[in-house]
Design a protein around this motif. Structure first.
Motif, PDB file in Angstrom:
ATOM      1  N   GLU A 207     -38.872 -89.634 -46.550  1.00  0.00           N
ATOM      2  CA  GLU A 207     -40.201 -89.079 -46.783  1.00  0.00           C
ATOM      3  C   GLU A 207     -40.114 -87.581 -47.020  1.00  0.00           C
ATOM      4  N   VAL A 208     -40.816 -87.104 -48.055  1.00  0.00           N
ATOM      5  CA  VAL A 208     -40.783 -85.689 -48.411  1.00  0.00           C
ATOM      6  C   VAL A 208     -41.514 -84.849 -47.365  1.00  0.00           C
ATOM      7  N   MET A 209     -40.886 -83.762 -46.936  1.00  0.00           N
ATOM      8  CA  MET A 209     -41.498 -82.823 -45.995  1.00  0.00           C
ATOM      9  C   MET A 209     -42.135 -81.699 -46.815  1.00  0.00           C
ATOM     10  N   GLU A 210     -43.441 -81.685 -46.889  1.00  0.00           N
ATOM     11  CA  GLU A 210     -44.155 -80.807 -47.811  1.00  0.00           C
ATOM     12  C   GLU A 210     -43.993 -79.321 -47.483  1.00  0.00           C
ATOM     13  N   ASP A 211     -43.743 -78.987 -46.217  1.00  0.00           N
ATOM     14  CA  ASP A 211     -43.722 -77.577 -45.808  1.00  0.00           C
ATOM     15  C   ASP A 211     -42.305 -76.997 -45.772  1.00  0.00           C
ATOM     16  N   THR A 212     -41.471 -77.370 -46.743  1.00  0.00           N
ATOM     17  CA  THR A 212     -40.069 -76.931 -46.702  1.00  0.00           C
ATOM     18  C   THR A 212     -39.561 -76.325 -48.011  1.00  0.00           C
ATOM     19  N   GLY A 213     -40.322 -76.355 -49.095  1.00  0.00           N
ATOM     20  CA  GLY A 213     -39.876 -75.791 -50.361  1.00  0.00           C
ATOM     21  C   GLY A 213     -40.063 -74.281 -50.400  1.00  0.00           C
ATOM     22  N   MET A 214     -39.153 -73.581 -51.081  1.00  0.00           N
ATOM     23  CA  MET A 214     -39.231 -72.122 -51.113  1.00  0.00           C
ATOM     24  C   MET A 214     -38.547 -71.567 -52.359  1.00  0.00           C
ATOM     25  N   THR A 215     -39.207 -70.605 -52.998  1.00  0.00           N
ATOM     26  CA  THR A 215     -38.599 -69.793 -54.051  1.00  0.00           C
ATOM     27  C   THR A 215     -38.845 -68.337 -53.686  1.00  0.00           C
ATOM     28  N   SER A 216     -37.796 -67.540 -53.595  1.00  0.00           N
ATOM     29  CA  SER A 216     -37.955 -66.156 -53.157  1.00  0.00           C
ATOM     30  C   SER A 216     -37.001 -65.242 -53.903  1.00  0.00           C
ATOM     31  N   VAL A 217     -37.412 -63.970 -54.028  1.00  0.00           N
ATOM     32  CA  VAL A 217     -36.586 -62.927 -54.628  1.00  0.00           C
ATOM     33  C   VAL A 217     -36.677 -61.699 -53.731  1.00  0.00           C
ATOM     34  N   PHE A 218     -35.530 -61.101 -53.399  1.00  0.00           N
ATOM     35  CA  PHE A 218     -35.458 -59.918 -52.545  1.00  0.00           C
ATOM     36  C   PHE A 218     -34.883 -58.750 -53.333  1.00  0.00           C
ATOM     37  N   LEU A 219     -35.282 -57.539 -52.932  1.00  0.00           N
ATOM     38  CA  LEU A 219     -34.792 -56.330 -53.578  1.00  0.00           C
ATOM     39  C   LEU A 219     -34.601 -55.241 -52.529  1.00  0.00           C
ATOM     40  N   GLY A 220     -33.513 -54.481 -52.651  1.00  0.00           N
ATOM     41  CA  GLY A 220     -33.292 -53.387 -51.710  1.00  0.00           C
ATOM     42  C   GLY A 220     -31.990 -52.666 -51.962  1.00  0.00           C
ATOM     43  N   PRO A 221     -31.778 -51.536 -51.298  1.00  0.00           N
ATOM     44  CA  PRO A 221     -30.555 -50.741 -51.485  1.00  0.00           C
ATOM     45  C   PRO A 221     -29.395 -51.260 -50.640  1.00  0.00           C
ATOM     46  N   GLU A 222     -28.193 -51.042 -51.152  1.00  0.00           N
ATOM     47  CA  GLU A 222     -26.982 -51.431 -50.441  1.00  0.00           C
ATOM     48  C   GLU A 222     -25.953 -50.313 -50.520  1.00  0.00           C
ATOM     49  N   LEU A 223     -25.364 -49.983 -49.384  1.00  0.00           N
ATOM     50  CA  LEU A 223     -24.243 -49.060 -49.322  1.00  0.00           C
ATOM     51  C   LEU A 223     -22.964 -49.848 -49.070  1.00  0.00           C
ATOM     52  N   ALA A 224     -21.914 -49.554 -49.833  1.00  0.00           N
ATOM     53  CA  ALA A 224     -20.633 -50.243 -49.668  1.00  0.00           C
ATOM     54  C   ALA A 224     -19.515 -49.211 -49.581  1.00  0.00           C
ATOM     55  N   TYR A 225     -18.651 -49.367 -48.574  1.00  0.00           N
ATOM     56  CA  TYR A 225     -17.593 -48.388 -48.316  1.00  0.00           C
ATOM     57  C   TYR A 225     -16.260 -49.114 -48.195  1.00  0.00           C
ATOM     58  N   THR A 226     -15.212 -48.548 -48.778  1.00  0.00           N
ATOM     59  CA  THR A 226     -13.860 -49.059 -48.585  1.00  0.00           C
ATOM     60  C   THR A 226     -12.928 -47.903 -48.227  1.00  0.00           C
ATOM     61  N   TRP A 227     -11.902 -48.200 -47.448  1.00  0.00           N
ATOM     62  CA  TRP A 227     -10.892 -47.207 -47.079  1.00  0.00           C
ATOM     63  C   TRP A 227      -9.517 -47.826 -47.289  1.00  0.00           C
ATOM     64  N   LYS A 228      -8.758 -47.201 -48.201  1.00  0.00           N
ATOM     65  CA  LYS A 228      -7.440 -47.698 -48.576  1.00  0.00           C
ATOM     66  C   LYS A 228      -7.533 -49.181 -48.933  1.00  0.00           C
ATOM     67  N   GLU A 229      -6.516 -49.960 -48.557  1.00  0.00           N
ATOM     68  CA  GLU A 229      -6.542 -51.395 -48.850  1.00  0.00           C
ATOM     69  C   GLU A 229      -6.973 -52.200 -47.631  1.00  0.00           C
ATOM     70  N   ASN A 230      -7.445 -51.535 -46.597  1.00  0.00           N
ATOM     71  CA  ASN A 230      -7.640 -52.219 -45.324  1.00  0.00           C
ATOM     72  C   ASN A 230      -9.084 -52.461 -44.928  1.00  0.00           C
ATOM     73  N   LEU A 231      -9.921 -51.439 -45.021  1.00  0.00           N
ATOM     74  CA  LEU A 231     -11.260 -51.524 -44.441  1.00  0.00           C
ATOM     75  C   LEU A 231     -12.336 -51.599 -45.526  1.00  0.00           C
ATOM     76  N   SER A 232     -13.301 -52.484 -45.338  1.00  0.00           N
ATOM     77  CA  SER A 232     -14.500 -52.484 -46.169  1.00  0.00           C
ATOM     78  C   SER A 232     -15.708 -52.696 -45.269  1.00  0.00           C
ATOM     79  N   ALA A 233     -16.818 -52.057 -45.627  1.00  0.00           N
ATOM     80  CA  ALA A 233     -18.042 -52.155 -44.837  1.00  0.00           C
ATOM     81  C   ALA A 233     -19.236 -52.108 -45.783  1.00  0.00           C
TER      82      ALA A 233
END
Length: 313
Positions: free
Chosen positions: A256-282
């Motif tokens: 049986e179909v559960m009517e309260d479970t469908g969703m379509t969404s789009v998100f937007l926002g800033p991201e910071l990405a950092y890497t150090w040498k070949e070892n660390l990423s954040a």
């Protein structure tokens, strides 16, 4: 310089719905095997009630705060092939009306569904100014999380007249699905000098789990154009505009179909990405919904935060 720049593709966005979000962090060294460990945290605040995509009143002050912590263990077999194991721990606190007009307030916590992901890199192009890499992925999600809360769906009834209807249900609070699910997808990274773009999609193919409940298949995607604020021989600091989306159908309970479970969404926002040498990423990301269309009455996200830290040996 090339290896440091290529490490930017290791911080892949978490994809899919809050329940099945999987973070993929890949070892991207140019050659040789390597082990990586990491931790990923996603916090999502649900506080807005929507009826068929339209904002509606929330007289009971319903809310759901979801914390998903994923512990990551990965191994790069060679330059083309890698494996990753994700073990999530989930904590959710909630406030919702009960069937008698009172307030049901509490929390659930425990291990979620573990996943094992393999990725294959069929193509990579590297020069001093240009990088392009394309990956394919596939894996399995195992039913390691408790699905006990799904049992609420078996006894859920319509609220009495004058009593607010709950937008938080058993399928929202369950820590696992009780099903073995397949995960397929792909991602790419393209850079020219200090400008770059990452993009990807993931499709979760769900099977019937405990209590004859089947979560709907889920398609998620992201596109993140950005640029390096700093690009050096020892590391990078990038700023992206993260655009991500999801389309999920309606779940089924014993067919049986559960009517309260469908969703379509789009998100937007800033991201910071950092890497150090070949070892660390954040990375750290803040996202807000710009499109939110749901079926029936649901409590939907107001915002979400993500942070990740990965170390490569």
């Amino acid at each position: 310089m090339l290896i440091v720049a290529l490490l930017a593709i290791t911080a892949q966005q978490s994809l899919a719905c809050d329940l099945c979000a999987i973070y993929r962090s890949k070892e991207a060294k140019s050659s040789g095997p390597g082990l990586n460990i990491g931790v990923f945290e996603q916090f999502t605040h649900f506080g807005t009630m929507r009826q068929d995509g339209h904002k509606t009143d929330n007289p009971a002050g319903q809310r759901l705060d979801s914390f998903i912590t994923q512990f990551i263990l990965g191994y790069r077999v060679n330059d083309s092939f890698g494996l990753q194991l994700n073990l999530p721990y989930i904590y959710r606190s909630f406030k919702r009306p009960d069937d008698n007009g009172g307030i049901d307030q509490g929390h659930v916590a425990g291990l979620g569904d573990m996943s094992l992901i393999a990725d294959y890199r069929p193509f990579k192009y590297l020069t001093e100014d240009v990088i392009f890499a394309f990956d394919l992925l596939g894996g399995v999600k195992f039913p390691t999380g408790s699905s006990d809360r799904i049992a609420e769906e078996l006894t859920e009834t319509t609220s009495a007249p004058g009593v607010a209807e709950s937008g938080i249900h058993g399928h929202d609070l369950a820590l696992g699905s009780g099903s073995y699910d397949a995960i397929v997808g792909g991602s790419l990274f393209a850079r020219r000098r200090k400008l770059y773009t990452t993009a990807g999609l993931q499709y979760a193919i769900r099977s019937k789990g405990d209590f004859s409940y089947r979560y709907a298949n889920d398609l998620a995607w992201f596109v993140k154009p950005g640029g390096y604020l700093w690009l050096g021989h020892d590391g990078t600091l990038g700023l992206n505009l993260a655009l991500s989306g999801e389309k999920k159908g309606k779940d089924k309970l014993a067919g049986e179909v559960m009517e309260d479970t469908g969703m379509t969404s789009v998100f937007l926002g800033p991201e910071l990405a950092y890497t150090w040498k070949e070892n660390l990423s954040a990375e750290f990301v803040t996202e807000f919904p710009i499109v939110s269309h749901n079926t029936a009455l649901q409590l939907v996200p107001d915002y979400r935060l993500r942070a990740a830290l990965t170390w490569r040996f």
